[in-house]
Design a protein around this motif. Structure first.
Motif, short mmCIF file in Angstrom:
data_model
loop_
_atom_site.label_atom_id
_atom_site.label_comp_id
_atom_site.label_asym_id
_atom_site.label_seq_id
_atom_site.Cartn_x
_atom_site.Cartn_y
_atom_site.Cartn_z
N GLN A 12 44.84 56.92 77.53
CA GLN A 12 46.01 57.04 78.39
C GLN A 12 45.56 56.92 79.84
O GLN A 12 44.49 57.40 80.20
CB GLN A 12 46.71 58.38 78.17
N PRO A 13 46.36 56.29 80.69
CA PRO A 13 45.98 56.20 82.10
C PRO A 13 45.92 57.58 82.75
O PRO A 13 46.64 58.50 82.35
CB PRO A 13 47.08 55.34 82.73
N SER A 14 45.08 57.70 83.73
CA SER A 14 44.97 58.95 84.48
C SER A 14 46.28 59.19 85.25
O SER A 14 46.93 58.25 85.70
CB SER A 14 43.81 58.85 85.48
N ILE A 15 46.64 60.45 85.40
CA ILE A 15 47.83 60.79 86.18
C ILE A 15 47.50 60.88 87.68
O ILE A 15 48.40 60.99 88.49
CB ILE A 15 48.48 62.08 85.69
N ALA A 16 46.22 60.83 88.02
CA ALA A 16 45.84 60.87 89.43
C ALA A 16 46.32 59.60 90.12
O ALA A 16 46.13 58.50 89.60
CB ALA A 16 44.33 61.01 89.56
N PRO A 17 46.94 59.71 91.28
CA PRO A 17 47.52 58.54 91.94
C PRO A 17 46.49 57.60 92.57
O PRO A 17 46.81 56.46 92.88
CB PRO A 17 48.42 59.14 93.01
N ASP A 18 45.26 58.07 92.74
CA ASP A 18 44.27 57.27 93.47
C ASP A 18 43.17 56.67 92.58
O ASP A 18 42.11 56.30 93.06
CB ASP A 18 43.64 58.10 94.58
N VAL A 19 43.43 56.54 91.28
CA VAL A 19 42.42 55.98 90.38
C VAL A 19 42.24 54.49 90.67
O VAL A 19 43.20 53.73 90.70
CB VAL A 19 42.80 56.18 88.90
N ALA A 20 41.00 54.09 90.90
CA ALA A 20 40.69 52.68 91.18
C ALA A 20 40.09 52.01 89.96
O ALA A 20 40.29 50.81 89.75
CB ALA A 20 39.73 52.58 92.36
N TRP A 21 39.31 52.75 89.15
CA TRP A 21 38.69 52.19 87.95
C TRP A 21 38.24 53.32 87.05
O TRP A 21 38.31 54.49 87.41
CB TRP A 21 37.52 51.27 88.30
N TYR A 22 37.78 52.92 85.87
CA TYR A 22 37.24 53.86 84.89
C TYR A 22 35.79 53.49 84.62
O TYR A 22 35.46 52.32 84.46
CB TYR A 22 38.02 53.79 83.57
N ASN A 23 34.93 54.50 84.59
CA ASN A 23 33.54 54.32 84.17
C ASN A 23 33.45 54.68 82.70
O ASN A 23 33.92 55.74 82.28
CB ASN A 23 32.62 55.25 84.96
N VAL A 24 32.86 53.80 81.91
CA VAL A 24 32.67 54.04 80.48
C VAL A 24 31.18 54.24 80.23
O VAL A 24 30.36 53.41 80.63
CB VAL A 24 33.20 52.85 79.64
N TYR A 25 30.85 55.33 79.56
CA TYR A 25 29.47 55.69 79.25
C TYR A 25 29.30 55.73 77.73
O TYR A 25 30.21 56.14 77.02
CB TYR A 25 29.12 57.06 79.81
#
Length: 79
Positions: A12-25
């Protein structure tokens, strides 16, 4: 062309309004530390195909803002 195991992740997308990308580990260890040595992708989408993922791989996910700040979580592979 080589065919082999892979994993498809989605979240699910983050609810934070300032998310620019996701890091996957990714790691083969369940309770691993997400750090540069385990980073496998930086993406803007909420889904990712890991062509090198295997059965038993474990993932962590961190949403990041433009400054690279954020918090992490876990993502489960879909087989």
């Amino acid at each position: 062309m080589v065919y082999g195991p892979s994993n498809d992740l989605s979240w699910q997308p983050s609810i934070a309004p300032d998310v620019a990308w996701y890091n996957v580990y990714r790691s083969n260890v369940e309770d691993f530390v997400a750090d540069p040595s385990t980073l496998v992708a930086q993406i803007q989408a909420t889904a990712w195909h890991d062509p090198q993922g295997t059965w038993g791989a474990h993932y962590r996910l961190a949403a990041a803002d433009d400054a690279g700040e954020g918090s992490g979580g876990r993502a489960s592979p879909e087989h």
